[in-house]
Design an enzyme around this catalytic site. Sequence first.
Site, PDB file in Angstrom:
ATOM      1  N   CYS A  49       0.843  -1.202   0.000  1.00  0.00           N
ATOM      2  CA  CYS A  49       0.000   0.000   0.000  1.00  0.00           C
ATOM      3  C   CYS A  49       0.874   1.246   0.000  1.00  0.00           C
ATOM      4  O   CYS A  49       1.832   1.345   0.766  1.00  0.00           O
ATOM      5  CB  CYS A  49      -0.897  -0.002   1.238  1.00  0.00           C
ATOM      6  SG  CYS A  49      -1.892   1.480   1.407  1.00  0.00           S
TER       7      CYS A  49
ATOM      8  N   CYS B 143       0.579   6.004   7.282  1.00  0.00           N
ATOM      9  CA  CYS B 143      -0.671   5.557   7.918  1.00  0.00           C
ATOM     10  C   CYS B 143      -0.380   4.611   9.079  1.00  0.00           C
ATOM     11  O   CYS B 143       0.496   3.755   8.988  1.00  0.00           O
ATOM     12  CB  CYS B 143      -1.528   4.855   6.867  1.00  0.00           C
ATOM     13  SG  CYS B 143      -3.048   4.154   7.517  1.00  0.00           S
TER      14      CYS B 143
ATOM     15  N   CYS C 219      -1.681   0.023   9.426  1.00  0.00           N
ATOM     16  CA  CYS C 219      -0.921  -1.221   9.270  1.00  0.00           C
ATOM     17  C   CYS C 219       0.459  -1.043   9.910  1.00  0.00           C
ATOM     18  O   CYS C 219       1.033   0.035   9.854  1.00  0.00           O
ATOM     19  CB  CYS C 219      -0.712  -1.562   7.796  1.00  0.00           C
ATOM     20  SG  CYS C 219      -2.230  -2.084   6.978  1.00  0.00           S
TER      21      CYS C 219
ATOM     22  N   GLN D  24     -17.372 -10.349  13.118  1.00  0.00           N
ATOM     23  CA  GLN D  24     -15.987 -10.713  12.785  1.00  0.00           C
ATOM     24  C   GLN D  24     -15.523  -9.825  11.620  1.00  0.00           C
ATOM     25  O   GLN D  24     -16.307  -9.440  10.759  1.00  0.00           O
ATOM     26  CB  GLN D  24     -15.887 -12.195  12.422  1.00  0.00           C
ATOM     27  CG  GLN D  24     -16.324 -13.129  13.556  1.00  0.00           C
ATOM     28  CD  GLN D  24     -15.361 -13.116  14.758  1.00  0.00           C
ATOM     29  OE1 GLN D  24     -14.250 -12.608  14.693  1.00  0.00           O
ATOM     30  NE2 GLN D  24     -15.826 -13.652  15.872  1.00  0.00           N
TER      31      GLN D  24
ATOM     32  N   PHE E 151     -21.015 -15.612  25.132  1.00  0.00           N
ATOM     33  CA  PHE E 151     -20.589 -14.399  24.414  1.00  0.00           C
ATOM     34  C   PHE E 151     -20.988 -14.584  22.933  1.00  0.00           C
ATOM     35  O   PHE E 151     -20.156 -14.511  22.034  1.00  0.00           O
ATOM     36  CB  PHE E 151     -19.083 -14.140  24.560  1.00  0.00           C
ATOM     37  CG  PHE E 151     -18.613 -14.035  25.986  1.00  0.00           C
ATOM     38  CD1 PHE E 151     -18.644 -12.820  26.657  1.00  0.00           C
ATOM     39  CD2 PHE E 151     -18.147 -15.146  26.669  1.00  0.00           C
ATOM     40  CE1 PHE E 151     -18.212 -12.716  27.982  1.00  0.00           C
ATOM     41  CE2 PHE E 151     -17.711 -15.057  27.991  1.00  0.00           C
ATOM     42  CZ  PHE E 151     -17.739 -13.834  28.647  1.00  0.00           C
TER      43      PHE E 151
ATOM     44  N   GLU F 254     -25.379 -13.802  26.040  1.00  0.00           N
ATOM     45  CA  GLU F 254     -24.652 -12.615  25.573  1.00  0.00           C
ATOM     46  C   GLU F 254     -25.095 -11.431  26.431  1.00  0.00           C
ATOM     47  O   GLU F 254     -26.221 -11.385  26.906  1.00  0.00           O
ATOM     48  CB  GLU F 254     -24.996 -12.437  24.068  1.00  0.00           C
ATOM     49  CG  GLU F 254     -24.947 -11.063  23.474  1.00  0.00           C
ATOM     50  CD  GLU F 254     -23.541 -10.488  23.375  1.00  0.00           C
ATOM     51  OE1 GLU F 254     -22.611 -11.198  22.969  1.00  0.00           O
ATOM     52  OE2 GLU F 254     -23.385  -9.301  23.742  1.00  0.00           O
TER      53      GLU F 254
ATOM     54  N   ASP G 256     -16.393 -17.244  23.282  1.00  0.00           N
ATOM     55  CA  ASP G 256     -15.670 -16.272  22.446  1.00  0.00           C
ATOM     56  C   ASP G 256     -15.734 -14.910  23.130  1.00  0.00           C
ATOM     57  O   ASP G 256     -16.480 -14.024  22.728  1.00  0.00           O
ATOM     58  CB  ASP G 256     -16.348 -16.228  21.059  1.00  0.00           C
ATOM     59  CG  ASP G 256     -15.690 -15.220  20.139  1.00  0.00           C
ATOM     60  OD1 ASP G 256     -14.570 -14.757  20.430  1.00  0.00           O
ATOM     61  OD2 ASP G 256     -16.306 -14.896  19.096  1.00  0.00           O
TER      62      ASP G 256
ATOM     63  N   CYS H  93      -9.430 -13.160  21.029  1.00  0.00           N
ATOM     64  CA  CYS H  93      -8.733 -12.091  20.306  1.00  0.00           C
ATOM     65  C   CYS H  93      -7.590 -11.551  21.154  1.00  0.00           C
ATOM     66  O   CYS H  93      -7.054 -10.492  20.852  1.00  0.00           O
ATOM     67  CB  CYS H  93      -9.700 -10.991  19.907  1.00  0.00           C
ATOM     68  SG  CYS H  93     -10.535 -10.264  21.320  1.00  0.00           S
TER      69      CYS H  93
HETATM   70  C1  LIG Z   1     -15.547 -11.275  20.528  1.00  0.00           C
HETATM   71  S1  LIG Z   1     -17.254 -10.914  20.547  1.00  0.00           S
HETATM   72  C2  LIG Z   1     -17.894 -12.437  19.966  1.00  0.00           C
HETATM   73  C3  LIG Z   1     -19.318 -12.433  19.484  1.00  0.00           C
HETATM   74  C4  LIG Z   1     -19.741 -13.650  18.654  1.00  0.00           C
HETATM   75  N1  LIG Z   1     -19.297 -14.893  19.214  1.00  0.00           N
HETATM   76  C5  LIG Z   1     -19.257 -13.501  17.218  1.00  0.00           C
HETATM   77  O1  LIG Z   1     -18.355 -14.245  16.810  1.00  0.00           O
HETATM   78  O2  LIG Z   1     -19.810 -12.668  16.480  1.00  0.00           O
HETATM   79  C6  LIG Z   1     -17.586 -10.873  22.240  1.00  0.00           C
HETATM   80  C7  LIG Z   1     -19.029 -10.663  22.640  1.00  0.00           C
HETATM   81  O3  LIG Z   1     -19.091 -10.625  24.073  1.00  0.00           O
HETATM   82  C8  LIG Z   1     -20.080  -9.702  24.451  1.00  0.00           C
HETATM   83  N2  LIG Z   1     -19.774  -9.299  25.836  1.00  0.00           N
HETATM   84  C9  LIG Z   1     -18.839  -8.405  26.246  1.00  0.00           C
HETATM   85  N3  LIG Z   1     -18.817  -8.338  27.591  1.00  0.00           N
HETATM   86  C10 LIG Z   1     -19.751  -9.221  28.043  1.00  0.00           C
HETATM   87  C11 LIG Z   1     -20.194  -9.618  29.330  1.00  0.00           C
HETATM   88  N4  LIG Z   1     -19.662  -9.087  30.433  1.00  0.00           N
HETATM   89  N5  LIG Z   1     -21.158 -10.554  29.407  1.00  0.00           N
HETATM   90  C12 LIG Z   1     -21.703 -11.095  28.302  1.00  0.00           C
HETATM   91  N6  LIG Z   1     -21.312 -10.759  27.053  1.00  0.00           N
HETATM   92  C13 LIG Z   1     -20.359  -9.824  26.918  1.00  0.00           C
HETATM   93  C14 LIG Z   1     -19.994  -8.602  23.421  1.00  0.00           C
HETATM   94  O4  LIG Z   1     -21.215  -7.893  23.333  1.00  0.00           O
HETATM   95  C15 LIG Z   1     -19.677  -9.392  22.150  1.00  0.00           C
HETATM   96  O5  LIG Z   1     -20.846  -9.723  21.459  1.00  0.00           O
END
Ligand SMILES: C[S@@+](CC[C@H](N)C(=O)[O-])C[C@H]1O[C@@H](n2cnc3c(N)ncnc32)[C@H](O)[C@@H]1O
Length: 416
Positions: free
Chosen positions: A69, A75, A78, A252, A279, A299, A347, A373
């Site tokens: 790029c 920038c 990256c 994602q 989550f 969630e 997750d 992550c």
């Molecule tokens: C990394 S994302 C993963 C979402 C889903 N698995 C996906 O792949 O699209 C983490 C998720 O955890 C939720 N989250 C964050 N803090 C939380 C909490 N204390 N209790 C429950 N969910 C939570 C966020 O809203 C988000 O949707």
Amino acid sequence: MTETLPPKTPQPDPAPEGEASILSVTHHGMGRTEDGTLVPRVLPGEVVTLSKDGPKIVTPSPERVAPPCRHFKACGGCAMQHASDGFVEGWKAEIVGTALRAQGLEGEIARVLTSPADSRRRARLAGRRTKKGALVGFHARASDTVIEVPGCRLLLPELTALIPALERIAMLAASRKGEAGLTVTDSEAGPDLHIDTDKPLTEELRLSLPEIAREAGLARLVWAEEIVAELEPPVQRMGRARVVPPPGAFLQATAHGEAALLDCVTGAVAGAERIVDLFAGCGTFSLPLAERAEIHAVEGEAAMLAALDRGWRGAPGLKRITTEPRDLFRRPLLPDELARFDAAVIDPPRAGAQAQVAALAASHIPVIAMVSCSPASFARDAKALVEKGFEMGPVTVVDQFRWSPHVELATRFTRG
Ligand SMILES: C[S@@+](CC[C@H](N)C(=O)[O-])C[C@H]1O[C@@H](n2cnc3c(N)ncnc32)[C@H](O)[C@@H]1O
């Protein structure tokens, strides 16, 4: 008498003043010299001269490549475009390995799956007003300066094509002092734009923004928390379901990354009939998994679960999905609540899931698919499971933030 001196080991010439060798690259993507100086955009083994204009490469690494790029130098979007794909893969795998070893764990890194260039379907750009008009782009490294990025190699071309329209919007949403955050997400119906701004939504804006949205081909335009225009529902496909995420919902970052993570998760929980998805977001994993198993999706954000539920109801043939809004940091699902499931998917956000993982470790659940992550919080949570008798499977590193220091991964834990 002549004294016999030991043969001399050949020594490299002392480095001229201002020259430094790069020993390693930190997990933030900065080169480190022997005296601990951090240098951007360099590689291990390189000799560089340091000046106030940045490093000049004296001896390049064989892993050095021409950045794809043209904005790379200025920038901050990256950090690693000067490195070969092979180097970046090895570096990201090593970040995970180091985090695991720091917890006393030996993990096998099975593979690194890197999303292609031009494939990010979601990004937050910065918008700022200038004397002449508006600027939209990414921040320069460690700076508030906004760098324009026409032809950016991260984003889907549909999103880079939107930049002129975003400049128009930045004129309304940003000021000379305060910038606006412009989160663009690709959807089946066109881009979904979420504007993060302090500026009040005036009657005039309410009238003009829908027209701008229509001309730009946006599916939806959200100002702060308010949906100002929805020309088409910004649909995301999740398995057989079509989901309309609420404004600002997690998704994602690339379709490739999502498919890679889903593949790991599906393989990890294969054969399970009742799965708890912790989550769960808007159903990235729940909805495809519901083709074979009953799912309980938990969630924190009720609006995301409502979107998941609507998607499920609109997709005939899926097994049952129940949803539960719940703060899993404060009120994790306890072992007796986990007893009815034969697998868990987890997750969590960056902080990890210490409380929920402790409850999983104390439960009888036989299989856990974990997506993360953050290698550091993942390694901490992995240790808690391993200490309670789980075995960790090979780790897949999924690089959906290519050229950045972010690392995502997935693996499976089974009771030994
Ligand atoms: C990394 S994302 C993963 C979402 C889903 N698995 C996906 O792949 O699209 C983490 C998720 O955890 C939720 N989250 C964050 N803090 C939380 C909490 N204390 N209790 C429950 N969910 C939570 C966020 O809203 C988000 O949707």
